[in-house]
Write an enzyme that holds these catalytic residues in place. Sequence first.
Site, short mmCIF file in Angstrom:
data_model
loop_
_atom_site.label_atom_id
_atom_site.label_comp_id
_atom_site.label_asym_id
_atom_site.label_seq_id
_atom_site.Cartn_x
_atom_site.Cartn_y
_atom_site.Cartn_z
N LYS A 1 -0.27 -4.29 -3.43
CA LYS A 1 -1.60 -3.75 -3.08
C LYS A 1 -1.71 -2.36 -3.70
CE LYS A 1 -4.72 -2.42 0.64
NZ LYS A 1 -4.91 -1.05 0.13
N SER B 1 0.82 -1.21 0.00
CA SER B 1 0.00 0.00 0.00
C SER B 1 0.86 1.26 0.00
CB SER B 1 -0.95 -0.05 1.20
OG SER B 1 -1.90 0.97 1.16
N ASP C 1 10.38 5.70 -9.75
CA ASP C 1 10.02 6.31 -11.03
C ASP C 1 10.74 7.63 -11.26
OD1 ASP C 1 8.26 4.21 -11.31
OD2 ASP C 1 6.55 5.46 -11.87
#
Length: 535
Positions: free
Chosen positions: A321, A296, A307
């Site tokens: 998740k 999460s 990224d």
Amino acid sequence: MAMRSRALIVTLVLCTALASGGWLMERGIRGSHGSPAGARLFGEVMARVSNLYVDSLSEGQLYDKAVSGLLEELHDPHSVLLTADRLRALNESTSGRYAGVGIQMDLRDGWITVVAPLPGGPAERAGIRTGDRIVEVEGKSTAGWTADEASKALRGPPGTPLGLTVERPGVTERIPVKLNREEIHVSSVSRERLLGGDVGYVDLTIFSEESAADLKAAIEKLRREGMRKLVLDLRGNPGGLLDQGVRVSELFLDPGERVVSTRGRTPDATAEYTDDAPEPWPGMPLVVLVDHGSASASEIVAGALQDQDRAVIVGVQSYGKGSAQSLFSLGKEGALKLTIARWYTPLGRSIDRLGASAEGDDGAPATPAKPMTVKTRAGRTLVGGGGITPDVIVDDSIRPAAERAFEQALGRNVAAFRDALAAYALELKARGTITSPDFAVTPEMRATLYERMTRRGIVVNRGVYDAAEPLVSRILGAQIARYALGPDAEFARSLRTDRSLAVSLQLLNGVKSERELLDRAATAAAARADTTKAK
């Protein structure tokens, strides 16, 4: 707020349906979808079960089962009905606050055993120590209590008095302890320390209301002590609040850099989060540790920093998740926790495990995200779908056959084995022979533990036990350090065998910039790939 209005509407609809029966439920379906057939089917089945089923069921029981069945058929483990007790526990974990005495505890040999009192809390001020057993609460024996029973007894309104009776290793008589419960703030940061040189380590255990503030304070403290490179440990962190995942990410990003986006069926479930403030420590080389238990909000942080080429991710693939839930109050009944959106990394990766969420419109299991690859600004190739894939994989899952054989031999006796470990550790504490986490686990210690296991009816072939010596020594050493000296000593001892942390220190050794760290990680990943091919 729109979300609050939706919660009120959902609560009203559910409560009305439960009170008035199938007719209002049918009208609700007919009004929203114009298809009463499903409602008629439901009403007829409900009536038949109510009137003719072999066992009598009340209307309330029938609706409870209907609600449970509806949520179960979503095939989404994150959409659940929370009872009042479960909702209270969730609120405590996300707020990081509760009213109690402030101890970290285990249940060992059927007794509440103190792992550590929380610094500055009522228990520490009252003199409670690591290794103490709480044998009575308000004159009632705690023998055989469950963790839930212990928690309920120790917690209560702030300011209320509590009387405890404690047994302490090495002390013959029981010790009475009087204290008052207080509001306890459990920091999201369980540990921060310098690991040597200018590398700092911070373990973030959950994303609760003050996680970003807790993390920032820990990093500032380490910076004052000379830290210039950081290992952020998110292993085992199950996540928590989305906004705290965003704020933690923003501590390491610059204005205009995207953190995460969410997409749902409604406008308020679709959003994009972008950093709007400069990071406090620009250019500080950063490694983030993840494992299968990182989920999460942990994955939001790892995905954003990966990224944006801001951190090197080390460990094994995270949980996967990639969905967001909202709570809808159901009054005294508790709350509905419902998945309302999926989230995506800055480069558009969904990391949801395939087939892990709700069904599609045709009733078939939906496919949340297919594997995909993306390129970062620095030209790195990242994989999406099924969790965050580390830049440098450190896989501890390949276990020696001897260790697996020992674990299989323990079978269902794992809890009893842990009890034997704790009892032996507490005995060593009582003797005062363990004074440093650097103690050696001797053959005599292992032989004594085996003897204690046998007395408790834990049958393991001696040859199997001896063959698993490295595993037994690691576990025994950790438990002795924990109960004799406390969690900090246990952590210090674990540094010897933490492969992910060792790899992180190798990557950070001597680097002076983010770019240099990324290049070193790429070299390490390529070397691992070549080794794997050669095998």
